[in-house]
Design a protein around this motif. Structure first.
Motif, PDB file in Angstrom:
ATOM      1  N   ARG A   3       2.893  -1.712  -2.160  1.00  0.00           N
ATOM      2  CA  ARG A   3       3.422  -0.866  -1.091  1.00  0.00           C
ATOM      3  C   ARG A   3       2.733   0.499  -1.084  1.00  0.00           C
ATOM      4  O   ARG A   3       2.385   1.027  -0.040  1.00  0.00           O
ATOM      5  N   ARG A   4       2.503   1.060  -2.268  1.00  0.00           N
ATOM      6  CA  ARG A   4       1.848   2.363  -2.367  1.00  0.00           C
ATOM      7  C   ARG A   4       0.411   2.295  -1.853  1.00  0.00           C
ATOM      8  O   ARG A   4      -0.036   3.193  -1.139  1.00  0.00           O
ATOM      9  N   ALA A   5      -0.292   1.222  -2.168  1.00  0.00           N
ATOM     10  CA  ALA A   5      -1.674   1.070  -1.708  1.00  0.00           C
ATOM     11  C   ALA A   5      -1.733   0.919  -0.190  1.00  0.00           C
ATOM     12  O   ALA A   5      -2.613   1.488   0.461  1.00  0.00           O
ATOM     13  N   VAL A   6      -0.796   0.172   0.375  1.00  0.00           N
ATOM     14  CA  VAL A   6      -0.767  -0.003   1.824  1.00  0.00           C
ATOM     15  C   VAL A   6      -0.436   1.308   2.513  1.00  0.00           C
ATOM     16  O   VAL A   6      -1.076   1.681   3.508  1.00  0.00           O
ATOM     17  N   HIS A   7       0.539   2.044   1.985  1.00  0.00           N
ATOM     18  CA  HIS A   7       0.903   3.334   2.585  1.00  0.00           C
ATOM     19  C   HIS A   7      -0.249   4.332   2.475  1.00  0.00           C
ATOM     20  O   HIS A   7      -0.482   5.118   3.393  1.00  0.00           O
ATOM     21  N   ARG A   8      -0.970   4.298   1.378  1.00  0.00           N
ATOM     22  CA  ARG A   8      -2.119   5.195   1.219  1.00  0.00           C
ATOM     23  C   ARG A   8      -3.183   4.863   2.262  1.00  0.00           C
ATOM     24  O   ARG A   8      -3.746   5.756   2.894  1.00  0.00           O
ATOM     25  N   ALA A   9      -3.468   3.594   2.464  1.00  0.00           N
ATOM     26  CA  ALA A   9      -4.449   3.187   3.469  1.00  0.00           C
ATOM     27  C   ALA A   9      -3.996   3.614   4.863  1.00  0.00           C
ATOM     28  O   ALA A   9      -4.808   4.078   5.675  1.00  0.00           O
ATOM     29  N   GLN A  10      -2.703   3.497   5.147  1.00  0.00           N
ATOM     30  CA  GLN A  10      -2.189   3.919   6.453  1.00  0.00           C
ATOM     31  C   GLN A  10      -2.328   5.423   6.644  1.00  0.00           C
ATOM     32  O   GLN A  10      -2.710   5.887   7.720  1.00  0.00           O
ATOM     33  N   ARG A  11      -2.007   6.189   5.601  1.00  0.00           N
ATOM     34  CA  ARG A  11      -2.124   7.656   5.700  1.00  0.00           C
ATOM     35  C   ARG A  11      -3.568   8.085   5.909  1.00  0.00           C
ATOM     36  O   ARG A  11      -3.843   8.971   6.727  1.00  0.00           O
ATOM     37  N   ARG A  66      -9.584  -2.859   3.717  1.00  0.00           N
ATOM     38  CA  ARG A  66      -8.748  -2.401   2.604  1.00  0.00           C
ATOM     39  C   ARG A  66      -7.415  -3.149   2.575  1.00  0.00           C
ATOM     40  O   ARG A  66      -6.957  -3.566   1.517  1.00  0.00           O
ATOM     41  N   SER A  67      -6.787  -3.320   3.733  1.00  0.00           N
ATOM     42  CA  SER A  67      -5.502  -4.020   3.789  1.00  0.00           C
ATOM     43  C   SER A  67      -5.644  -5.472   3.359  1.00  0.00           C
ATOM     44  O   SER A  67      -4.790  -6.002   2.658  1.00  0.00           O
ATOM     45  N   THR A  68      -6.718  -6.105   3.765  1.00  0.00           N
ATOM     46  CA  THR A  68      -6.953  -7.486   3.367  1.00  0.00           C
ATOM     47  C   THR A  68      -7.136  -7.577   1.865  1.00  0.00           C
ATOM     48  O   THR A  68      -6.586  -8.455   1.206  1.00  0.00           O
ATOM     49  N   ARG A  69      -7.909  -6.648   1.308  1.00  0.00           N
ATOM     50  CA  ARG A  69      -8.146  -6.648  -0.131  1.00  0.00           C
ATOM     51  C   ARG A  69      -6.866  -6.407  -0.914  1.00  0.00           C
ATOM     52  O   ARG A  69      -6.643  -7.008  -1.958  1.00  0.00           O
ATOM     53  N   VAL A  70      -6.008  -5.530  -0.418  1.00  0.00           N
ATOM     54  CA  VAL A  70      -4.775  -5.192  -1.128  1.00  0.00           C
ATOM     55  C   VAL A  70      -3.751  -6.318  -1.018  1.00  0.00           C
ATOM     56  O   VAL A  70      -3.038  -6.603  -1.981  1.00  0.00           O
ATOM     57  N   CYS A  71      -3.667  -6.980   0.115  1.00  0.00           N
ATOM     58  CA  CYS A  71      -2.608  -7.962   0.367  1.00  0.00           C
ATOM     59  C   CYS A  71      -3.000  -9.404   0.055  1.00  0.00           C
ATOM     60  O   CYS A  71      -2.128 -10.252  -0.072  1.00  0.00           O
ATOM     61  N   ASP A  72      -4.277  -9.710  -0.051  1.00  0.00           N
ATOM     62  CA  ASP A  72      -4.720 -11.088  -0.258  1.00  0.00           C
ATOM     63  C   ASP A  72      -4.628 -11.462  -1.733  1.00  0.00           C
ATOM     64  O   ASP A  72      -5.248 -10.821  -2.575  1.00  0.00           O
TER      65      ASP A  72
END
Length: 98
Positions: A3-11, A66-72
Motif C-alpha cells: 500500500r505504501r509503495a502504491v501511494h508513493r507512486a501515486q503521489r 511501477r504499479s505493475t512491478r509493485v502489484c504483480d
C-alpha cells in the motif's frame, strides 16, 4: 508495504503532473506571455503544451510500469529472489500442464 509503495507512486505521479499543469494555467492567463515566439511560428504556449504532454506521457508510462512491478506477484518474487507463489483464487488444476 504494498500500500505504501502504491501511494508513493501515486503521489509522485500527481506531483510530476501538477507542477506543469499549474504553470500552464498561469501561462494561459497571461496571453502576452503565451504568444512569445520561440522559433519561427512556434510560440511559448505551444512549446509548453508539447512539453507538458511529453511529461504526462512519460509519467504515465513510469506509473504503469511501477504499479505493475509493485502489484504483480511474479515481479515481486523475481525482485525478492523467492519462488513465485500461486495467485489468490487460482485452482490446483492450473498446475496440471507443468
Amino acid at each position: 508495504m504494498l500500500r505504501r509503495a502504491v501511494h508513493r507512486a501515486q503521489r509522485v505521479f500527481l506531483a510530476v503532473n501538477a507542477v506543469p499543469l499549474a504553470a500552464g494555467i498561469v501561462l494561459s492567463c497571461t496571453a502576452g506571455l503565451a504568444t512569445v515566439p520561440v522559433r519561427g511560428r512556434l510560440t511559448l504556449g505551444i512549446t509548453w503544451g508539447i512539453l507538458q504532454l511529453g511529461v504526462f506521457l512519460g509519467s504515465t508510462w513510469w506509473y504503469e510500469n511501477r504499479s505493475t512491478r509493485v502489484c504483480d506477484p511474479l515481479e515481486q518474487s523475481l525482485a525478492s529472489g523467492m519462488p513465485p507463489t500461486r495467485a489468490p483464487g487460482a485452482s490446483p488444476a492450473d498446475d496440471s500442464w507443468r
